[in-house]
Structures are given as structure tokens and as C-alpha cells.
Design a protein around this motif. Structure first.
Motif, PDB file in Angstrom:
ATOM      1  N   MET A  18     -15.058  34.180   6.404  1.00  0.00           N
ATOM      2  CA  MET A  18     -15.532  35.511   6.552  1.00  0.00           C
ATOM      3  C   MET A  18     -17.057  35.431   6.640  1.00  0.00           C
ATOM      4  O   MET A  18     -17.680  34.714   5.885  1.00  0.00           O
ATOM      5  CB  MET A  18     -15.071  36.317   5.325  1.00  0.00           C
ATOM      6  N   HIS A  19     -17.647  36.167   7.567  1.00  0.00           N
ATOM      7  CA  HIS A  19     -19.097  36.128   7.788  1.00  0.00           C
ATOM      8  C   HIS A  19     -19.701  37.490   7.450  1.00  0.00           C
ATOM      9  O   HIS A  19     -19.453  38.467   8.150  1.00  0.00           O
ATOM     10  CB  HIS A  19     -19.414  35.787   9.239  1.00  0.00           C
ATOM     11  N   TYR A  20     -20.494  37.533   6.381  1.00  0.00           N
ATOM     12  CA  TYR A  20     -21.139  38.778   5.988  1.00  0.00           C
ATOM     13  C   TYR A  20     -22.565  38.826   6.516  1.00  0.00           C
ATOM     14  O   TYR A  20     -23.360  37.916   6.254  1.00  0.00           O
ATOM     15  CB  TYR A  20     -21.167  38.928   4.466  1.00  0.00           C
ATOM     16  N   PRO A  21     -22.924  39.901   7.254  1.00  0.00           N
ATOM     17  CA  PRO A  21     -24.317  40.070   7.674  1.00  0.00           C
ATOM     18  C   PRO A  21     -25.198  40.344   6.454  1.00  0.00           C
ATOM     19  O   PRO A  21     -24.781  41.033   5.519  1.00  0.00           O
ATOM     20  CB  PRO A  21     -24.272  41.305   8.576  1.00  0.00           C
ATOM     21  N   ILE A  22     -26.387  39.772   6.478  1.00  0.00           N
ATOM     22  CA  ILE A  22     -27.370  40.039   5.431  1.00  0.00           C
ATOM     23  C   ILE A  22     -28.679  40.463   6.085  1.00  0.00           C
ATOM     24  O   ILE A  22     -29.022  40.000   7.163  1.00  0.00           O
ATOM     25  CB  ILE A  22     -27.611  38.826   4.505  1.00  0.00           C
ATOM     26  N   ALA A  23     -29.374  41.355   5.424  1.00  0.00           N
ATOM     27  CA  ALA A  23     -30.692  41.798   5.866  1.00  0.00           C
ATOM     28  C   ALA A  23     -31.716  41.152   4.940  1.00  0.00           C
ATOM     29  O   ALA A  23     -31.578  41.205   3.722  1.00  0.00           O
ATOM     30  CB  ALA A  23     -30.800  43.314   5.799  1.00  0.00           C
ATOM     31  N   VAL A  24     -32.732  40.523   5.536  1.00  0.00           N
ATOM     32  CA  VAL A  24     -33.741  39.804   4.765  1.00  0.00           C
ATOM     33  C   VAL A  24     -35.102  40.455   4.983  1.00  0.00           C
ATOM     34  O   VAL A  24     -35.580  40.554   6.110  1.00  0.00           O
ATOM     35  CB  VAL A  24     -33.807  38.310   5.181  1.00  0.00           C
ATOM     36  N   GLU A  25     -35.698  40.893   3.878  1.00  0.00           N
ATOM     37  CA  GLU A  25     -37.050  41.456   3.931  1.00  0.00           C
ATOM     38  C   GLU A  25     -38.030  40.321   3.676  1.00  0.00           C
ATOM     39  O   GLU A  25     -37.941  39.626   2.660  1.00  0.00           O
ATOM     40  CB  GLU A  25     -37.213  42.549   2.880  1.00  0.00           C
ATOM     41  N   THR A  26     -38.943  40.128   4.594  1.00  0.00           N
ATOM     42  CA  THR A  26     -39.876  39.013   4.513  1.00  0.00           C
ATOM     43  C   THR A  26     -40.738  39.094   3.271  1.00  0.00           C
ATOM     44  O   THR A  26     -41.236  40.167   2.920  1.00  0.00           O
ATOM     45  CB  THR A  26     -40.780  38.988   5.762  1.00  0.00           C
ATOM     46  N   GLY A  27     -40.884  37.948   2.621  1.00  0.00           N
ATOM     47  CA  GLY A  27     -41.722  37.871   1.441  1.00  0.00           C
ATOM     48  C   GLY A  27     -43.189  37.686   1.801  1.00  0.00           C
ATOM     49  O   GLY A  27     -43.551  37.539   2.966  1.00  0.00           O
ATOM     50  N   THR A  28     -44.022  37.703   0.784  1.00  0.00           N
ATOM     51  CA  THR A  28     -45.463  37.477   0.955  1.00  0.00           C
ATOM     52  C   THR A  28     -45.878  36.425  -0.066  1.00  0.00           C
ATOM     53  O   THR A  28     -45.046  35.899  -0.803  1.00  0.00           O
ATOM     54  CB  THR A  28     -46.255  38.781   0.710  1.00  0.00           C
ATOM     55  N   GLY A  29     -47.154  36.180  -0.149  1.00  0.00           N
ATOM     56  CA  GLY A  29     -47.656  35.230  -1.132  1.00  0.00           C
ATOM     57  C   GLY A  29     -47.381  35.653  -2.568  1.00  0.00           C
ATOM     58  O   GLY A  29     -47.315  34.827  -3.472  1.00  0.00           O
ATOM     59  N   THR A  30     -47.201  36.942  -2.778  1.00  0.00           N
ATOM     60  CA  THR A  30     -46.972  37.449  -4.136  1.00  0.00           C
ATOM     61  C   THR A  30     -45.609  38.116  -4.310  1.00  0.00           C
ATOM     62  O   THR A  30     -45.283  38.559  -5.403  1.00  0.00           O
ATOM     63  CB  THR A  30     -48.057  38.484  -4.512  1.00  0.00           C
TER      64      THR A  30
ATOM     65  N   VAL B  95     -30.328  41.972   1.196  1.00  0.00           N
ATOM     66  CA  VAL B  95     -29.339  43.010   0.956  1.00  0.00           C
ATOM     67  C   VAL B  95     -28.097  42.684   1.774  1.00  0.00           C
ATOM     68  O   VAL B  95     -28.199  42.235   2.917  1.00  0.00           O
ATOM     69  CB  VAL B  95     -29.887  44.404   1.370  1.00  0.00           C
ATOM     70  N   VAL B  96     -26.919  42.909   1.174  1.00  0.00           N
ATOM     71  CA  VAL B  96     -25.647  42.714   1.870  1.00  0.00           C
ATOM     72  C   VAL B  96     -25.069  44.114   2.104  1.00  0.00           C
ATOM     73  O   VAL B  96     -24.449  44.684   1.205  1.00  0.00           O
ATOM     74  CB  VAL B  96     -24.670  41.838   1.045  1.00  0.00           C
ATOM     75  N   PRO B  97     -25.283  44.672   3.296  1.00  0.00           N
ATOM     76  CA  PRO B  97     -24.915  46.072   3.532  1.00  0.00           C
ATOM     77  C   PRO B  97     -23.429  46.393   3.321  1.00  0.00           C
ATOM     78  O   PRO B  97     -23.098  47.524   2.963  1.00  0.00           O
ATOM     79  CB  PRO B  97     -25.307  46.305   4.996  1.00  0.00           C
ATOM     80  N   ASP B  98     -22.557  45.440   3.529  1.00  0.00           N
ATOM     81  CA  ASP B  98     -21.118  45.704   3.414  1.00  0.00           C
ATOM     82  C   ASP B  98     -20.606  45.655   1.977  1.00  0.00           C
ATOM     83  O   ASP B  98     -19.457  46.040   1.722  1.00  0.00           O
ATOM     84  CB  ASP B  98     -20.328  44.704   4.258  1.00  0.00           C
ATOM     85  N   LEU B  99     -21.432  45.183   1.045  1.00  0.00           N
ATOM     86  CA  LEU B  99     -21.016  45.057  -0.346  1.00  0.00           C
ATOM     87  C   LEU B  99     -21.969  45.880  -1.209  1.00  0.00           C
ATOM     88  O   LEU B  99     -23.054  45.412  -1.563  1.00  0.00           O
ATOM     89  CB  LEU B  99     -21.029  43.577  -0.779  1.00  0.00           C
ATOM     90  N   PRO B 100     -21.592  47.099  -1.543  1.00  0.00           N
ATOM     91  CA  PRO B 100     -22.488  47.995  -2.289  1.00  0.00           C
ATOM     92  C   PRO B 100     -23.031  47.354  -3.565  1.00  0.00           C
ATOM     93  O   PRO B 100     -22.288  46.810  -4.373  1.00  0.00           O
ATOM     94  CB  PRO B 100     -21.586  49.193  -2.633  1.00  0.00           C
ATOM     95  N   GLY B 101     -24.352  47.390  -3.699  1.00  0.00           N
ATOM     96  CA  GLY B 101     -25.003  46.844  -4.886  1.00  0.00           C
ATOM     97  C   GLY B 101     -25.193  45.341  -4.857  1.00  0.00           C
ATOM     98  O   GLY B 101     -25.707  44.769  -5.820  1.00  0.00           O
ATOM     99  N   CYS B 102     -24.836  44.704  -3.763  1.00  0.00           N
ATOM    100  CA  CYS B 102     -24.994  43.245  -3.658  1.00  0.00           C
ATOM    101  C   CYS B 102     -26.333  42.939  -2.993  1.00  0.00           C
ATOM    102  O   CYS B 102     -26.562  43.282  -1.833  1.00  0.00           O
ATOM    103  CB  CYS B 102     -23.851  42.636  -2.855  1.00  0.00           C
TER     104      CYS B 102
ATOM    105  N   PRO C  19     -14.017  44.376   1.065  1.00  0.00           N
ATOM    106  CA  PRO C  19     -14.550  45.016   2.277  1.00  0.00           C
ATOM    107  C   PRO C  19     -14.685  44.020   3.421  1.00  0.00           C
ATOM    108  O   PRO C  19     -15.141  42.892   3.227  1.00  0.00           O
ATOM    109  CB  PRO C  19     -15.930  45.515   1.846  1.00  0.00           C
ATOM    110  N   GLN C  20     -14.267  44.445   4.582  1.00  0.00           N
ATOM    111  CA  GLN C  20     -14.444  43.626   5.778  1.00  0.00           C
ATOM    112  C   GLN C  20     -15.910  43.686   6.206  1.00  0.00           C
ATOM    113  O   GLN C  20     -16.542  44.735   6.085  1.00  0.00           O
ATOM    114  CB  GLN C  20     -13.560  44.151   6.924  1.00  0.00           C
ATOM    115  N   PRO C  21     -16.442  42.579   6.683  1.00  0.00           N
ATOM    116  CA  PRO C  21     -17.822  42.613   7.170  1.00  0.00           C
ATOM    117  C   PRO C  21     -17.940  43.515   8.394  1.00  0.00           C
ATOM    118  O   PRO C  21     -17.071  43.500   9.265  1.00  0.00           O
ATOM    119  CB  PRO C  21     -18.106  41.156   7.564  1.00  0.00           C
TER     120      PRO C  21
ATOM    121  N   ALA D 147      -5.505  34.215   2.500  1.00  0.00           N
ATOM    122  CA  ALA D 147      -5.947  34.860   1.247  1.00  0.00           C
ATOM    123  C   ALA D 147      -6.664  36.172   1.539  1.00  0.00           C
ATOM    124  O   ALA D 147      -6.419  37.191   0.893  1.00  0.00           O
ATOM    125  CB  ALA D 147      -6.859  33.923   0.478  1.00  0.00           C
ATOM    126  N   ARG D 148      -7.559  36.165   2.527  1.00  0.00           N
ATOM    127  CA  ARG D 148      -8.303  37.392   2.859  1.00  0.00           C
ATOM    128  C   ARG D 148      -7.366  38.482   3.327  1.00  0.00           C
ATOM    129  O   ARG D 148      -7.478  39.637   2.901  1.00  0.00           O
ATOM    130  CB  ARG D 148      -9.344  37.110   3.935  1.00  0.00           C
TER     131      ARG D 148
END
Length: 128
Positions: free
Chosen positions: A1-13, A19-26, A59-61, A123-124
Motif C-alpha cells: 500500500m502506498h500512502y502519499p505524504i506531504a513534506v514541508e521543507t525544513g530550515t536551519g532552525t 503530514v499523511v493526509p489519508d490518516l487523520p492525525g498522522c 483507510p485506502q490511500p 490482509a489489506r
């Protein structure tokens, strides 16, 4: 199963946020992009383990393209995290089943199309 993830770019600090949009609170984070990706996989697996233990439907991705249109994630980087549901069980049991060849071929093709093992696919589907 392939879950899309959104990655917010970090900085030096600031760490990379995930965030995993398909899994609330993940969600997860990491000081480097590689660490953020590894931590995202761990967060997804833990979220799914709790859901399985609580008898929740898995939840399905959603489609990556659909998530990319979400304005909440404008400018974020996207990735996919692969998770095998069969590996999340506390105890694996080897079983012997008999199926018609054509049914087994359909299962194997569906598992391949989903990027999963035969066991993971079964299983899924059973947990859905």
C-alpha cells in the motif's frame, strides 16, 4: 500500500514536517529529508497498528494528484511511503489454503498492481 505524504521543507532552525493526509492525525518530522521520510514510515505503521488493534477500517490511500490540489499543502513536496499490512500483525501465521488457479492468478496480479505481497494484499482486503 502506498500512502502519499506531504513534506514541508525544513530550515536551519526548523525540522522537515510530514503530514499523511489519508490518516487523520498522522504526522512526523525529521532534521533531514531522509530522516523525515523514515519517521513518516514509522508514524504510518504505528497509526495503522493502532487502527488494526482497535478494529477500525484501514483507510485506502487517496490519489497523489488529488492531494496535490489541496491548497493546505501548496508549495509542499510530495512522496509515497510503502507499507505492507501483513508485516504489522503481532504474530504471523503460516496457513495452507487451496484456491483455483485463475483466482490465485487474479490475486497475484492485483497484489502486483498494488505494489504489495500476496499476503499483504489479502490482509489489506480483509481489513478493509
Amino acid at each position: 500500500m502506498h500512502y502519499p505524504i506531504a513534506v514541508e521543507t525544513g530550515t536551519g532552525t526548523q525540522a522537515y514536517g510530514v503530514v499523511v493526509p489519508d490518516l487523520p492525525g498522522c504526522f512526523s518530522a525529521g532534521d533531514t529529508l531522509d530522516e523525515a521520510m523514515d519517521n513518516a514510515k514509522e508514524a504510518i505503521e504505528l497509526w495503522l497498528e493502532v487502527a488494526i488493534d482497535d478494529g477500525m477500517a484501514i483507510p485506502q490511500p487517496g490519489a497523489l494528484a488529488d492531494h496535490q490540489r489541496n491548497r493546505d499543502f501548496k508549495g509542499w513536496t510530495w512522496g509515497l511511503v510503502t507499507v505492507d499490512l501483513a508485516s504489522l500483525s503481532d504474530k504471523a501465521e503460516r496457513i495452507n489454503i487451496t484456491l483455483p488457479s485463475r483466482v490465485l492468478r487474479r490475486i497475484d496480479q492485483a497484489a502486483k498492481d498494488a505494489g504489495e505481497s500476496r499476503s499483504g494484499y489479502i490482509a489489506r482486503r480483509a481489513l478493509a
